[in-house]
Scaffold this motif. Structure first.
Motif, PDB file in Angstrom:
ATOM      1  N   VAL A   1      -6.001  18.658   7.163  1.00  0.00           N
ATOM      2  CA  VAL A   1      -5.248  17.513   6.651  1.00  0.00           C
ATOM      3  C   VAL A   1      -4.252  17.084   7.721  1.00  0.00           C
ATOM      4  N   GLU A   2      -4.336  15.825   8.092  1.00  0.00           N
ATOM      5  CA  GLU A   2      -3.436  15.256   9.097  1.00  0.00           C
ATOM      6  C   GLU A   2      -2.369  14.443   8.372  1.00  0.00           C
ATOM      7  N   ASP A   3      -1.110  14.680   8.684  1.00  0.00           N
ATOM      8  CA  ASP A   3       0.006  13.987   8.046  1.00  0.00           C
ATOM      9  C   ASP A   3       0.505  12.919   9.012  1.00  0.00           C
ATOM     10  N   PHE A   4       0.363  11.651   8.630  1.00  0.00           N
ATOM     11  CA  PHE A   4       0.738  10.547   9.515  1.00  0.00           C
ATOM     12  C   PHE A   4       1.769   9.669   8.820  1.00  0.00           C
ATOM     13  N   SER A   5       2.858   9.386   9.524  1.00  0.00           N
ATOM     14  CA  SER A   5       3.899   8.490   9.021  1.00  0.00           C
ATOM     15  C   SER A   5       4.065   7.311   9.967  1.00  0.00           C
ATOM     16  N   CYS A   6       4.252   6.129   9.393  1.00  0.00           N
ATOM     17  CA  CYS A   6       4.565   4.949  10.197  1.00  0.00           C
ATOM     18  C   CYS A   6       5.978   5.112  10.749  1.00  0.00           C
ATOM     19  N   PRO A   7       6.248   4.527  11.913  1.00  0.00           N
ATOM     20  CA  PRO A   7       7.612   4.571  12.449  1.00  0.00           C
ATOM     21  C   PRO A   7       8.592   3.886  11.482  1.00  0.00           C
ATOM     22  N   ALA A   8       9.854   4.238  11.569  1.00  0.00           N
ATOM     23  CA  ALA A   8      10.887   3.635  10.724  1.00  0.00           C
ATOM     24  C   ALA A   8      10.807   2.113  10.798  1.00  0.00           C
ATOM     25  N   GLY A   9      10.908   1.465   9.651  1.00  0.00           N
ATOM     26  CA  GLY A   9      10.860   0.003   9.590  1.00  0.00           C
ATOM     27  C   GLY A   9       9.460  -0.574   9.603  1.00  0.00           C
ATOM     28  N   SER A  10       8.431   0.288   9.584  1.00  0.00           N
ATOM     29  CA  SER A  10       7.033  -0.167   9.625  1.00  0.00           C
ATOM     30  C   SER A  10       6.328   0.169   8.322  1.00  0.00           C
ATOM     31  N   LYS A  11       5.226  -0.532   8.075  1.00  0.00           N
ATOM     32  CA  LYS A  11       4.370  -0.265   6.920  1.00  0.00           C
ATOM     33  C   LYS A  11       2.919  -0.240   7.364  1.00  0.00           C
ATOM     34  N   LEU A  12       2.089   0.386   6.549  1.00  0.00           N
ATOM     35  CA  LEU A  12       0.651   0.407   6.806  1.00  0.00           C
ATOM     36  C   LEU A  12       0.107  -1.010   6.643  1.00  0.00           C
ATOM     37  N   VAL A  13      -0.569  -1.522   7.681  1.00  0.00           N
ATOM     38  CA  VAL A  13      -1.148  -2.866   7.616  1.00  0.00           C
ATOM     39  C   VAL A  13      -2.672  -2.841   7.698  1.00  0.00           C
TER      40      VAL A  13
ATOM     41  N   SER B   1      -1.919   2.330  -6.074  1.00  0.00           N
ATOM     42  CA  SER B   1      -1.195   1.118  -5.676  1.00  0.00           C
ATOM     43  C   SER B   1       0.282   1.412  -5.459  1.00  0.00           C
ATOM     44  N   CYS B   2       0.873   0.639  -4.557  1.00  0.00           N
ATOM     45  CA  CYS B   2       2.297   0.763  -4.232  1.00  0.00           C
ATOM     46  C   CYS B   2       2.785  -0.625  -3.802  1.00  0.00           C
ATOM     47  N   SER B   3       3.463  -1.331  -4.691  1.00  0.00           N
ATOM     48  CA  SER B   3       3.852  -2.714  -4.392  1.00  0.00           C
ATOM     49  C   SER B   3       4.777  -2.837  -3.187  1.00  0.00           C
ATOM     50  N   SER B   4       5.532  -1.784  -2.885  1.00  0.00           N
ATOM     51  CA  SER B   4       6.437  -1.836  -1.732  1.00  0.00           C
ATOM     52  C   SER B   4       5.734  -1.489  -0.423  1.00  0.00           C
ATOM     53  N   GLY B   5       4.479  -1.065  -0.489  1.00  0.00           N
ATOM     54  CA  GLY B   5       3.705  -0.742   0.710  1.00  0.00           C
ATOM     55  C   GLY B   5       3.796   0.728   1.081  1.00  0.00           C
ATOM     56  N   TYR B   6       2.777   1.177   1.799  1.00  0.00           N
ATOM     57  CA  TYR B   6       2.687   2.581   2.214  1.00  0.00           C
ATOM     58  C   TYR B   6       3.298   2.778   3.593  1.00  0.00           C
ATOM     59  N   THR B   7       3.963   3.924   3.762  1.00  0.00           N
ATOM     60  CA  THR B   7       4.524   4.274   5.072  1.00  0.00           C
ATOM     61  C   THR B   7       4.037   5.640   5.541  1.00  0.00           C
ATOM     62  N   ARG B   8       3.287   6.353   4.686  1.00  0.00           N
ATOM     63  CA  ARG B   8       2.798   7.687   5.046  1.00  0.00           C
ATOM     64  C   ARG B   8       1.460   7.947   4.355  1.00  0.00           C
ATOM     65  N   LEU B   9       0.542   8.585   5.089  1.00  0.00           N
ATOM     66  CA  LEU B   9      -0.750   9.006   4.556  1.00  0.00           C
ATOM     67  C   LEU B   9      -1.045  10.416   5.035  1.00  0.00           C
ATOM     68  N   LYS B  10      -1.672  11.204   4.176  1.00  0.00           N
ATOM     69  CA  LYS B  10      -2.289  12.450   4.608  1.00  0.00           C
ATOM     70  C   LYS B  10      -3.785  12.191   4.572  1.00  0.00           C
ATOM     71  N   LEU B  11      -4.441  12.380   5.707  1.00  0.00           N
ATOM     72  CA  LEU B  11      -5.866  12.100   5.851  1.00  0.00           C
ATOM     73  C   LEU B  11      -6.615  13.412   6.013  1.00  0.00           C
ATOM     74  N   GLY B  12      -7.514  13.698   5.067  1.00  0.00           N
ATOM     75  CA  GLY B  12      -8.271  14.936   5.085  1.00  0.00           C
ATOM     76  C   GLY B  12      -9.654  14.742   5.668  1.00  0.00           C
ATOM     77  N   HIS B  13     -10.083  15.717   6.460  1.00  0.00           N
ATOM     78  CA  HIS B  13     -11.421  15.615   7.042  1.00  0.00           C
ATOM     79  C   HIS B  13     -12.000  17.000   7.252  1.00  0.00           C
ATOM     80  N   ARG B  14     -13.302  17.025   7.320  1.00  0.00           N
ATOM     81  CA  ARG B  14     -14.061  18.186   7.788  1.00  0.00           C
ATOM     82  C   ARG B  14     -14.830  17.608   8.963  1.00  0.00           C
ATOM     83  N   THR B  15     -16.128  17.460   8.832  1.00  0.00           N
ATOM     84  CA  THR B  15     -16.861  16.749   9.872  1.00  0.00           C
ATOM     85  C   THR B  15     -16.585  15.255   9.757  1.00  0.00           C
ATOM     86  N   TYR B  16     -16.538  14.765   8.528  1.00  0.00           N
ATOM     87  CA  TYR B  16     -16.282  13.357   8.224  1.00  0.00           C
ATOM     88  C   TYR B  16     -15.015  13.274   7.387  1.00  0.00           C
ATOM     89  N   MET B  17     -14.592  12.084   7.053  1.00  0.00           N
ATOM     90  CA  MET B  17     -13.397  11.918   6.216  1.00  0.00           C
ATOM     91  C   MET B  17     -13.699  12.400   4.803  1.00  0.00           C
TER      92      MET B  17
END
Length: 161
Positions: free
Chosen positions: A121-133, A83-99
């Motif tokens: 592992v894919e490193d994805f960041s939201c643009p500045a001023g954005s959050k994961l929705v 959990s992150c009360s301020s919201g997420y702005t970056r995720l690293k998403l790991g996959h092989r064939t599936y997530m």
């Protein structure tokens, strides 16, 4: 879920995602059925709940307005929650064939990877001023693919932090 309800869910996601959103590439496989976990307008993702072992079996999200969406995927694996009360702005998403894993970042700091071992592992960041929705992709008994959806932090979103 009845086909009519699923169709409404996908239309709602398509409409919401077309409004001032930024989406990551789709990571993972093209197998499975479409899913869309998107927080209501004016809110953002504050909690990630997964079931995983070697693969990401299922995922749910909690939103800043208190709503919980999901799970999508299957019943296997063990439960992990971040959990992150301020919201997420970056995720690293790991996959092989599936997530296989999700590593959320809260206030710029990793909360640790949840799930299995990933080949890529894919490193994805939201643009500045954005959050994961939201998250969308495809799922069956596993989470087959995933795409992160970000939106700008506007006055209505700022009021909920």
């Amino acid at each position: 879920m009845p086909a009519f309800a699923l169709a409404l869910l996908l239309v709602a996601c398509a409409v919401a995602s077309g409004q001032d959103t930024f989406e990551s590439p789709v990571y993972g496989s093209h197998f499975g059925t479409d899913y869309c976990l998107q927080c209501p307008s004016g809110s953002y993702v504050t909690t990630l709940i997964i079931r995983a072992a070697a693969w990401l079996d299922a995922i749910s999200i909690g939103c800043s307005d208190g709503s919980v969406l999901g799970p999508v995927g299957g019943p296997g694996g063990y439960v992990e929650r971040q959990s992150c009360s301020s919201g997420y702005t970056r995720l690293k998403l790991g996959h092989r064939t599936y997530m296989s894993s999700v590593e959320p970042f809260c206030n710029g700091r990793s909360q640790g990877a949840m799930g299995g071992r990933a080949e890529t592992v894919e490193d994805f960041s939201c643009p500045a001023g954005s959050k994961l929705v939201g998250l969308k992709g495809r799922a069956k008994a596993l989470v087959m693919s995933m795409q992160a959806v970000c939106a700008p932090l506007n006055k209505s979103r700022a009021a909920t932090t």
